[in-house]
Design an enzyme around this catalytic site. Structure first.
Site, PDB file in Angstrom:
ATOM      1  N   GLU A  37      19.733 -38.873  36.990  1.00  0.00           N
ATOM      2  CA  GLU A  37      20.289 -37.943  37.972  1.00  0.00           C
ATOM      3  C   GLU A  37      19.160 -36.980  38.332  1.00  0.00           C
ATOM      4  OE1 GLU A  37      23.709 -35.762  36.598  1.00  0.00           O
ATOM      5  OE2 GLU A  37      23.806 -34.631  38.478  1.00  0.00           O
ATOM      6  N   ARG A 266      21.274 -42.231  21.735  1.00  0.00           N
ATOM      7  CA  ARG A 266      20.228 -41.486  22.412  1.00  0.00           C
ATOM      8  C   ARG A 266      19.200 -40.976  21.411  1.00  0.00           C
ATOM      9  NH1 ARG A 266      22.647 -38.495  26.614  1.00  0.00           N
ATOM     10  NH2 ARG A 266      21.085 -36.887  26.522  1.00  0.00           N
ATOM     11  N   LYS A 276      18.802 -31.835  30.195  1.00  0.00           N
ATOM     12  CA  LYS A 276      18.190 -31.215  31.369  1.00  0.00           C
ATOM     13  C   LYS A 276      18.808 -29.851  31.651  1.00  0.00           C
ATOM     14  CE  LYS A 276      18.051 -35.484  33.654  1.00  0.00           C
ATOM     15  NZ  LYS A 276      19.242 -35.785  34.397  1.00  0.00           N
TER      16      LYS A 276
HETATM   17  P1  ATP Z   1      20.495 -34.954  30.232  1.00  0.00           P
HETATM   18  O1  ATP Z   1      21.607 -34.418  29.412  1.00  0.00           O
HETATM   19  O2  ATP Z   1      19.173 -34.689  29.643  1.00  0.00           O
HETATM   20  O3  ATP Z   1      20.590 -34.559  31.656  1.00  0.00           O
HETATM   21  P2  ATP Z   1      21.576 -37.404  31.048  1.00  0.00           P
HETATM   22  O4  ATP Z   1      21.995 -38.573  30.267  1.00  0.00           O
HETATM   23  O5  ATP Z   1      22.625 -36.607  31.722  1.00  0.00           O
HETATM   24  O6  ATP Z   1      20.677 -36.525  30.135  1.00  0.00           O
HETATM   25  P3  ATP Z   1      20.483 -38.876  33.219  1.00  0.00           P
HETATM   26  O7  ATP Z   1      19.534 -38.435  34.253  1.00  0.00           O
HETATM   27  O8  ATP Z   1      21.862 -39.182  33.633  1.00  0.00           O
HETATM   28  O9  ATP Z   1      20.484 -37.758  32.111  1.00  0.00           O
HETATM   29  O10 ATP Z   1      19.879 -40.058  32.364  1.00  0.00           O
HETATM   30  C1  ATP Z   1      19.289 -41.222  32.880  1.00  0.00           C
HETATM   31  C2  ATP Z   1      19.295 -42.262  31.799  1.00  0.00           C
HETATM   32  O11 ATP Z   1      18.572 -41.807  30.673  1.00  0.00           O
HETATM   33  C3  ATP Z   1      20.700 -42.552  31.328  1.00  0.00           C
HETATM   34  O12 ATP Z   1      20.881 -43.942  31.242  1.00  0.00           O
HETATM   35  C4  ATP Z   1      20.781 -41.901  29.991  1.00  0.00           C
HETATM   36  O13 ATP Z   1      21.648 -42.580  29.136  1.00  0.00           O
HETATM   37  C5  ATP Z   1      19.337 -41.956  29.504  1.00  0.00           C
HETATM   38  N1  ATP Z   1      19.064 -40.868  28.573  1.00  0.00           N
HETATM   39  C6  ATP Z   1      19.189 -39.550  28.789  1.00  0.00           C
HETATM   40  N2  ATP Z   1      18.892 -38.840  27.683  1.00  0.00           N
HETATM   41  C7  ATP Z   1      18.561 -39.744  26.725  1.00  0.00           C
HETATM   42  C8  ATP Z   1      18.152 -39.648  25.361  1.00  0.00           C
HETATM   43  N3  ATP Z   1      18.037 -38.471  24.739  1.00  0.00           N
HETATM   44  N4  ATP Z   1      17.893 -40.800  24.699  1.00  0.00           N
HETATM   45  C9  ATP Z   1      17.997 -41.981  25.315  1.00  0.00           C
HETATM   46  N5  ATP Z   1      18.378 -42.153  26.598  1.00  0.00           N
HETATM   47  C10 ATP Z   1      18.662 -41.046  27.303  1.00  0.00           C
HETATM   48 MG    MG Z   2      23.590 -36.212  33.308  1.00  0.00          MG
END
Ligand code: ATP
Ligand code: MG
Length: 556
Positions: A37, A266, A276
């Site tokens: 995102e 994760r 983020k």
């Molecule tokens: P954040 O909470 O940091 O915003 P998110 O999962 O909401 O993380 P996205 O931009 O939606 O962020 O993530 C893109 C991809 O990265 C998704 O498939 C998510 O599962 C993966 N991802 C995000 N954080 C992690 C992590 N700590 N370990 C492994 N994969 C991750």
């Molecule tokens: Mg997210």
């Protein structure tokens, strides 16, 4: 297996699933996607997902898409779209075809929503947020049906069209999937699939005032792109029911090789925040100097700090991919970069806390040029020139007036070797009014360049130095971990756990060769640590070096 290239990689449960699907013929090729995102910079957790998705595609000669999951226009920003592309590329991966956006599919998603309404599987609901929550029930109690659940298909089509035209205010109504208000999976209790948002979108502008929700968008985007294995983190485990429900109920997606979702745990890293939203708070509150601050766990921050893409990929390989939630030690990440830099980084001398040394028996005004290896174990990296003269600087920590035998550096009345140069003996020193040593007076032995003293004297210690007239002033940014607690995410506020000493600035000197140090390319400053020139602030006239990582793991 013909699909796998020759590179040896540790297997994991996802690779086992891929192998089975290729063997059974369910899929003839592998197609993954990385779906960030664009609401912040990528962090080391995303690197795990990137290495997994792009790594599998690469190893199986498949494809991996980069798709921006952009259904949340208020939180998203085109600058993040750009930084994410840059970070994926820098990590060493290339997506197949054009960049995709979920918003590319807004027209189709809208049509699919109409298909669900037509099938009696979605309805426009006018419960407000509080009522919706109340009707949803709890983990232990089933929910109640919305009073709008049984409105006719025709009326729902009209209401949804009015939603699209902007006839309703934000929060006034939403489109919900009609599934099961008693489901044990909360996400199946008539989830919202479209909501009203009068927001400008970075890709679609003002075309839409209704935006699809993640759960509705993601599965359809995967299916449209013919993703074979949709890999996501464990918190989406329950949502897999909804992922399948949506696709099960849309005519276009009834194929045997349809996309499936698989979840992995994760990355959680000690002393590190990995969301983020929380990282954005640090930026907004000026607790760090931006998303690419070298203390941030972002790809951009690590890069500016001197981490290499190869070391981050190696780290992702070592942590593996499982379904177990765990917390990885920072030492593991440090080890990856340290091992690489120990082998590859050019050596240089830098004095972080300088104190002047005058070599009284060295001719005044004379400067000689010495040669030193760029790397002690790789002759192919060549040699560098070092100026040597009557006045040099050493680190204040490397001199004592008195010391016991354990102190293998310069002690008054004793000898030490200057790295890549001569043996010197400290005779006496000057101090300021506060007792700080200001100048050390030494004699050197001109017979000791590249060899031991001829009379058999043993000189054990070696210290680093720079020549006074040619050395360049430099700022050193000495970083420590950003948080004092191994699990900062558990703290009530970051203020409780932020490390006040996460950045300490020192002003010292570096050997003249470093004027041309390339930003982000780390050197080993001998006896001090690995450092790289800062990509934003370092110039030839005003050098700034970031501490990448210490020479040794001090926690052991
Ligand atoms: P954040 O909470 O940091 O915003 P998110 O999962 O909401 O993380 P996205 O931009 O939606 O962020 O993530 C893109 C991809 O990265 C998704 O498939 C998510 O599962 C993966 N991802 C995000 N954080 C992690 C992590 N700590 N370990 C492994 N994969 C991750
Ligand atoms: Mg997210």
């Amino acid at each position: 297996m013909s699909h796998v290239d020759s590179e040896v990689r540790p297997s994991n449960f996802i690779r086992s699933i891929v192998n089975e699907d290729l063997e059974s013929g369910k899929h003839t090729s592998v197609h993954t996607r990385f779906p960030p995102e664009p609401n912040g910079f990528l962090h080391i957790g995303h690197a795990k997902s990137i290495c997994l998705n792009f790594g599998i595609a690469k190893d199986y000669n498949g494809q991996c898409n980069l798709r921006f999951d952009d259904t949340n226009p208020e939180k998203e920003d085109i600058n993040y779209v750009h930084s994410i592309q840059e970070d994926v590329t820098w990590l060493g991966f290339q997506w197949d075809g054009d960049i995709r956006y979920s918003s590319n599919y807004f027209d189709k998603l809208h049509q699919y929503a109409i298909e669900l309404i037509t099938k009696g599987l979605a309805y426009v609901c006018f419960l407000n947020a509080d009522e919706t929550r109340e009707y949803r029930g709890t983990l232990t109690e089933p929910g109640k049906d919305s009073p709008y659940r049984d409105v006719s298909v025709e009326e729902n089509l009209e209401l949804f069209e009015k939603m699209r035209k902007g006839d309703y205010k934000e929060g006034e109504c939403s489109l919900r999937a009609k599934i099961d208000m008693a489901s044990s999976f909360m996400c199946m209790r008539d989830p919202i699939i479209y909501r009203v948002r009068f927001a400008h979108h970075h890709q679609t502008g003002d075309k839409w005032c209704i935006y699809p929700m993640y759960d509705f968008t993601h599965c359809i985007s995967d299916a449209i792109e013919h993703i074979s294995h949709s890999l996501c983190s464990l918190e989406f485990q329950d949502n897999r029911r909804l992922y399948d429900w949506v696709l099960d109920n849309l005519h276009d997606f009834q194929t045997p090789d349809r996309t499936r979702q698989y979840e992995f745990s994760r990355l959680n890293l000690e002393y590190t925040l990995m969301s983020k939203r929380k990282l954005n708070d640090l930026v907004v509150r000026n607790l760090v100097q931006g998303w690419d601050d070298p203390r941030m766990p972002t790809i951009a921050g690590l890069r500016r700090r001197g981490y290499t893409a190869a070391s981050i990929r190696e780290f992702c390989l070592r942590i593996g991919v499982t379904k177990q939630e765990n917390m990885i030690e920072v030492a593991m990440l440090d080890a990856c970069i340290r091992e690489e830099l120990n082998d590859k980084a050019p050596r240089a001398m830098a004095v972080i806390h300088p104190v002047k040394v005058i070599i009284e028996n060295y001719p005044e005004g004379q400067i000689e040029t010495l040669n030193a290896p760029v790397h002690p174990s790789h002759d192919v990296m060549g040699t560098r020139e070092l100026a040597f003269g009557r006045e040099i600087y050493i680190d204040a920590d490397d001199f004592r007036e008195e010391a016991n035998k354990k102190y293998k550096r310069l002690v008054q009345g004793k000898e030490v070797r200057l790295r890549n140069a001569y043996v010197i003996k400290a005779e006496r020193c000057d101090k300021d009014a506060d007792g700080n040593i200001t100048t050390i007076y030494c004699h050197y032995d001109d017979e000791t360049l590249g060899k031991n003293p001829s009379d058999g004297r043993k000189v054990k210690g070696v210290i680093h130095w720079v020549e006074a007239t040619t050395a360049k002033p430099a700022e050193f940014r000495l970083y420590e971990r950003l948080f004092t607690d191994p699990n900062p995410a558990a703290a009530e506020t970051v203020d409780e756990v932020i490390n006040p000493n996460s950045l300490v600035i020192a002003h010292g000197l570096v050997e003249a060769n470093l004027v041309n140090a390339e930003a982000e390319h780390a050197y080993q400053f001998e006896r001090e640590g690995y450092f790289c020139a800062d990509s934003k602030d370092s110039t030839a006239d005003s050098l700034v070096f970031n501490l990448t990582v210490a020479l040794r793991d001090s926690s052991q």
